[in-house]
Write an enzyme that holds these catalytic residues in place. Structure first.
Site, mmCIF file in Angstrom:
data_model
loop_
_atom_site.group_PDB
_atom_site.id
_atom_site.type_symbol
_atom_site.label_atom_id
_atom_site.label_comp_id
_atom_site.label_asym_id
_atom_site.label_seq_id
_atom_site.Cartn_x
_atom_site.Cartn_y
_atom_site.Cartn_z
ATOM 1 N N HIS A 72 47.373 12.485 69.123
ATOM 2 C CA HIS A 72 48.616 12.780 69.853
ATOM 3 C C HIS A 72 48.371 13.924 70.832
ATOM 4 C CE1 HIS A 72 51.684 10.933 66.812
ATOM 5 N NE2 HIS A 72 50.729 10.109 67.144
ATOM 6 N N TYR A 200 60.736 16.437 66.591
ATOM 7 C CA TYR A 200 61.381 17.493 65.794
ATOM 8 C C TYR A 200 62.818 17.609 66.299
ATOM 9 C CZ TYR A 200 56.801 19.055 64.092
ATOM 10 O OH TYR A 200 55.571 19.124 63.487
ATOM 11 N N PRO A 292 56.893 23.811 56.007
ATOM 12 C CA PRO A 292 56.120 22.759 56.674
ATOM 13 C C PRO A 292 56.422 22.552 58.160
ATOM 14 C CG PRO A 292 57.793 21.811 55.249
ATOM 15 C CD PRO A 292 57.810 23.280 54.997
ATOM 16 N N LYS A 296 51.264 23.467 59.159
ATOM 17 C CA LYS A 296 50.105 24.360 59.061
ATOM 18 C C LYS A 296 49.443 24.409 57.672
ATOM 19 C CE LYS A 296 49.745 25.653 63.217
ATOM 20 N NZ LYS A 296 49.230 24.415 63.768
ATOM 21 N N TYR A 384 50.674 25.286 67.862
ATOM 22 C CA TYR A 384 50.819 23.976 67.209
ATOM 23 C C TYR A 384 49.476 23.259 67.081
ATOM 24 C CZ TYR A 384 53.150 19.570 65.992
ATOM 25 O OH TYR A 384 53.576 18.434 65.336
HETATM 26 P P1 FAD Z 1 46.629 21.677 46.657
HETATM 27 O O1 FAD Z 1 46.645 20.472 47.507
HETATM 28 O O2 FAD Z 1 47.877 22.095 45.973
HETATM 29 O O3 FAD Z 1 45.478 21.458 45.582
HETATM 30 C C1 FAD Z 1 45.331 22.281 44.444
HETATM 31 C C2 FAD Z 1 44.706 21.464 43.331
HETATM 32 O O4 FAD Z 1 44.467 22.323 42.216
HETATM 33 C C3 FAD Z 1 45.629 20.351 42.842
HETATM 34 O O5 FAD Z 1 44.956 19.147 42.808
HETATM 35 C C4 FAD Z 1 46.061 20.827 41.464
HETATM 36 O O6 FAD Z 1 46.303 19.747 40.571
HETATM 37 C C5 FAD Z 1 44.881 21.672 41.036
HETATM 38 N N1 FAD Z 1 45.200 22.686 40.040
HETATM 39 C C6 FAD Z 1 46.329 23.439 39.941
HETATM 40 N N2 FAD Z 1 46.259 24.271 38.902
HETATM 41 C C7 FAD Z 1 45.066 24.029 38.300
HETATM 42 C C8 FAD Z 1 44.433 24.563 37.160
HETATM 43 N N3 FAD Z 1 45.024 25.519 36.429
HETATM 44 N N4 FAD Z 1 43.223 24.103 36.821
HETATM 45 C C9 FAD Z 1 42.604 23.135 37.559
HETATM 46 N N5 FAD Z 1 43.168 22.584 38.655
HETATM 47 C C10 FAD Z 1 44.385 23.030 39.028
HETATM 48 N N6 FAD Z 1 51.877 20.742 54.549
HETATM 49 C C11 FAD Z 1 52.064 20.319 55.773
HETATM 50 O O7 FAD Z 1 51.407 20.826 56.681
HETATM 51 N N7 FAD Z 1 52.969 19.296 56.031
HETATM 52 C C12 FAD Z 1 53.700 18.713 55.034
HETATM 53 O O8 FAD Z 1 54.477 17.803 55.295
HETATM 54 C C13 FAD Z 1 53.534 19.147 53.739
HETATM 55 N N8 FAD Z 1 54.237 18.609 52.728
HETATM 56 C C14 FAD Z 1 54.061 19.104 51.484
HETATM 57 C C15 FAD Z 1 54.827 18.598 50.436
HETATM 58 C C16 FAD Z 1 54.696 19.107 49.154
HETATM 59 C C17 FAD Z 1 55.554 18.545 48.018
HETATM 60 C C18 FAD Z 1 53.774 20.170 48.902
HETATM 61 C C19 FAD Z 1 53.606 20.746 47.524
HETATM 62 C C20 FAD Z 1 53.001 20.652 49.963
HETATM 63 C C21 FAD Z 1 53.143 20.145 51.247
HETATM 64 N N9 FAD Z 1 52.392 20.634 52.311
HETATM 65 C C22 FAD Z 1 52.587 20.186 53.531
HETATM 66 C C23 FAD Z 1 51.391 21.647 52.151
HETATM 67 C C24 FAD Z 1 49.996 21.048 52.036
HETATM 68 O O9 FAD Z 1 50.063 19.833 51.352
HETATM 69 C C25 FAD Z 1 49.142 22.065 51.325
HETATM 70 O O10 FAD Z 1 49.073 23.208 52.154
HETATM 71 C C26 FAD Z 1 47.744 21.586 50.964
HETATM 72 O O11 FAD Z 1 47.834 20.623 49.966
HETATM 73 C C27 FAD Z 1 46.907 22.751 50.478
HETATM 74 O O12 FAD Z 1 45.731 22.314 49.881
HETATM 75 P P2 FAD Z 1 45.082 23.075 48.671
HETATM 76 O O13 FAD Z 1 43.834 22.333 48.351
HETATM 77 O O14 FAD Z 1 45.009 24.515 48.966
HETATM 78 O O15 FAD Z 1 46.131 22.962 47.478
HETATM 79 C C1 DHB Z 2 54.162 16.056 59.071
HETATM 80 C C2 DHB Z 2 54.710 17.058 58.339
HETATM 81 C C3 DHB Z 2 55.065 18.211 58.962
HETATM 82 O O1 DHB Z 2 55.589 19.231 58.259
HETATM 83 C C4 DHB Z 2 54.904 18.392 60.312
HETATM 84 O O2 DHB Z 2 55.314 19.537 60.901
HETATM 85 C C5 DHB Z 2 54.337 17.384 61.049
HETATM 86 C C6 DHB Z 2 53.957 16.211 60.425
HETATM 87 C C7 DHB Z 2 53.813 14.793 58.405
HETATM 88 O O3 DHB Z 2 54.078 14.647 57.203
HETATM 89 O O4 DHB Z 2 53.291 13.884 59.095
#
Ligand code: FAD
Ligand code: DHB
Length: 389
Positions: A72, A200, A292, A296, A384
């Site tokens: 995009h 948005y 979200p 980021k 962005y």
């Molecule tokens: P995570 O993806 O949370 O991974 C952490 C891992 O550690 C998980 O698999 C978990 O099971 C594991 N874990 C936890 N505790 C333990 C333990 N004690 N022992 C062993 N393993 C453990 N970001 C966006 O930019 N756009 C979005 O639309 C968006 N939607 C989201 C929706 C939800 C419901 C959530 C929760 C987050 C969302 N995010 C979004 C944020 C984005 O998904 C996260 O920033 C990203 O997943 C971060 O990655 P991570 O690997 O740091 O953490």
């Molecule tokens: C998506 C989620 C977001 O929070 C965003 O700012 C842009 C895209 C997504 O789920 O595709």
């Protein structure tokens, strides 16, 4: 068991770190408390910065992203009933890519399996210890058997609720937090996206976002009060409310259908400082959360992992701890800028009834300015698409 780096968590941060270190000849183990299917079933982020894509390619997991990701060059805003486009490519010289977190995770899990490097799913009671010494350990239970891993370093990539940050003594860590009084109700549906690019939406009934996972799958979000019960949101109710928040032309083009996933996510800004405690390093959501709105979260997890992998590789290659010493400050400098952007996008686009009529006017004035000022659009575009690493 002895490895060089023990990684807690198999989300994007832990898996990507594992891949980059494995490629550099560093031995790792990844310990994940959930099953592989559970991790892959979580529907989360969808938008990758160009820098995140480059990092995934460098890690050797960019092939499917390059085939299936949707590039995009712009993004749209809908304010006060009219749509305008911000040309990311022209204003910031970069694009973004739509490719779901689920797909990123799958590609990384497949690469891990192919590499033969160790990964333990359904590891119970994962416990880091001794990270204030030169010989940290991580213990866990699997199938009723206790295990202990000795390592040089622990990477806490276990998300916001993980054990790594909780293992740090209270006096050694400072946290900053802002909670918002609303959440995002999101659905996934096998219907074509309403527009080529993301929209948005700022509307008096609340924020909305039309995004996608592919040319045939839409991801849609609505701002809802935190008190909302998901059981009260039938598919028909969701589509109806979304249509009311879109401008009439866009609403008329919206194709509706059954949802295949529906959930409410709370919004939070959170940062823990520092991101290093002796030989324990935090990365991704374990250290910080953004609302979200700026897309980021996943991208910050990737930039943390970039800095951390470089630092660990330089430790083993050059016997230098300099980059490890600099890790926390380097990562946090980028994190705080993304926190600011995510907070400002959230403030700009959502409804905040507590801010009253004056607050609403300020928001409208800022949106008008954004719609007409190249300088304002450039600042948005630059953040962005992702600030440089
Ligand atoms: P995570 O993806 O949370 O991974 C952490 C891992 O550690 C998980 O698999 C978990 O099971 C594991 N874990 C936890 N505790 C333990 C333990 N004690 N022992 C062993 N393993 C453990 N970001 C966006 O930019 N756009 C979005 O639309 C968006 N939607 C989201 C929706 C939800 C419901 C959530 C929760 C987050 C969302 N995010 C979004 C944020 C984005 O998904 C996260 O920033 C990203 O997943 C971060 O990655 P991570 O690997 O740091 O953490
Ligand atoms: C998506 C989620 C977001 O929070 C965003 O700012 C842009 C895209 C997504 O789920 O595709």
């Amino acid at each position: 068991m002895k490895v060089q780096v023990a990684i807690i968590g198999a989300g994007p941060a832990g898996l990507l770190l594992g891949q980059l270190l494995h490629n550099a000849g560093i031995e790792t183990i990844i310990l994940e408390q959930r099953s592989q299917e559970y991790v892959l079933g979580r529907i989360r982020a969808g938008l990758l910065e160009q820098g995140t894509c480059e990092l995934l390619r460098r890690a050797g997991v960019g092939a499917r992203l390059d085939r299936e990701g949707l590039v995009h060059d712009g993004v749209e805003l809908s304010i006060l009933g009219r749509r305008f486009r911000i040309d990311l490519k022209q204003l910031a010289g970069k694009h973004v890519v739509i490719y779901g977190q689920t797909e990123v995770t799958k590609d990384l899990m497949d690469a891990r399996a192919k590499s033969g490097a160790k990964i333990v799913y359904e590891a119970e009671e994962v416990t880091p210890s001794g990270f204030d010494s030169a010989s940290p350990k991580v213990s866990y239970r699997k199938d009723g058997k206790e295990h202990t891993v000795s390592c040089d370093f622990i990477a806490g990539c276990d998300g916001f609720h993980g054990i790594s940050r909780q293992s740090v003594p209270d006096g050694a860590i400072r946290t900053y937090e802002r909670l918002y009084h609303f959440g995002w109700l999101g659905i996934l549906s096998d219907t074509p996206p309403v527009s080529e690019e993301l929209i948005y939406v700022h509307h008096e009934r609340g924020f909305a976002l039309c995004t996608m996972r592919s040319r045939t799958r839409s991801r849609l979000y609505l701002q809802v009060p935190l008190s909302e019960d998901i059981a009260d949101w039938s598919d028909a109710h969701f589509w109806d409310e979304l249509k009311r928040r879109l401008d009439p032309q866009t609403a008329a083009q919206l194709v509706t259908g059954p949802s295949i996933e529906k959930s409410i996510a709370p919004l939070r800004s959170f940062v823990a400082e520092p991101m290093r405690f002796g030989r324990l390093f935090l990365a991704g959501d374990a250290a910080h959360i953004v609302p979200p709105t700026g897309a980021k979260g996943l991208n910050l997890a990737a930039s943390d992992v970039h800095y951390l992998s470089e630092a660990l590789i330089s430790w083993y290659a050059e016997k230098s701890g300099q980059a490890l010493d600099a890790y926390s400050a380097r990562a946090l400098a980028r994190v705080w800028k993304a926190e600011r952007f995510s907070w400002s996008m959230t403030k700009l686009l959502h409804q905040f009834p507590d801010e009253g009529a004056f607050g609403r006017k300020m928001q409208e004035a800022e949106l008008e300015y954004l719609a007409t000022s190249k300088a304002a659009q450039t600042a948005l575009a630059e953040n962005y698409v992702g600030l440089p690493y």
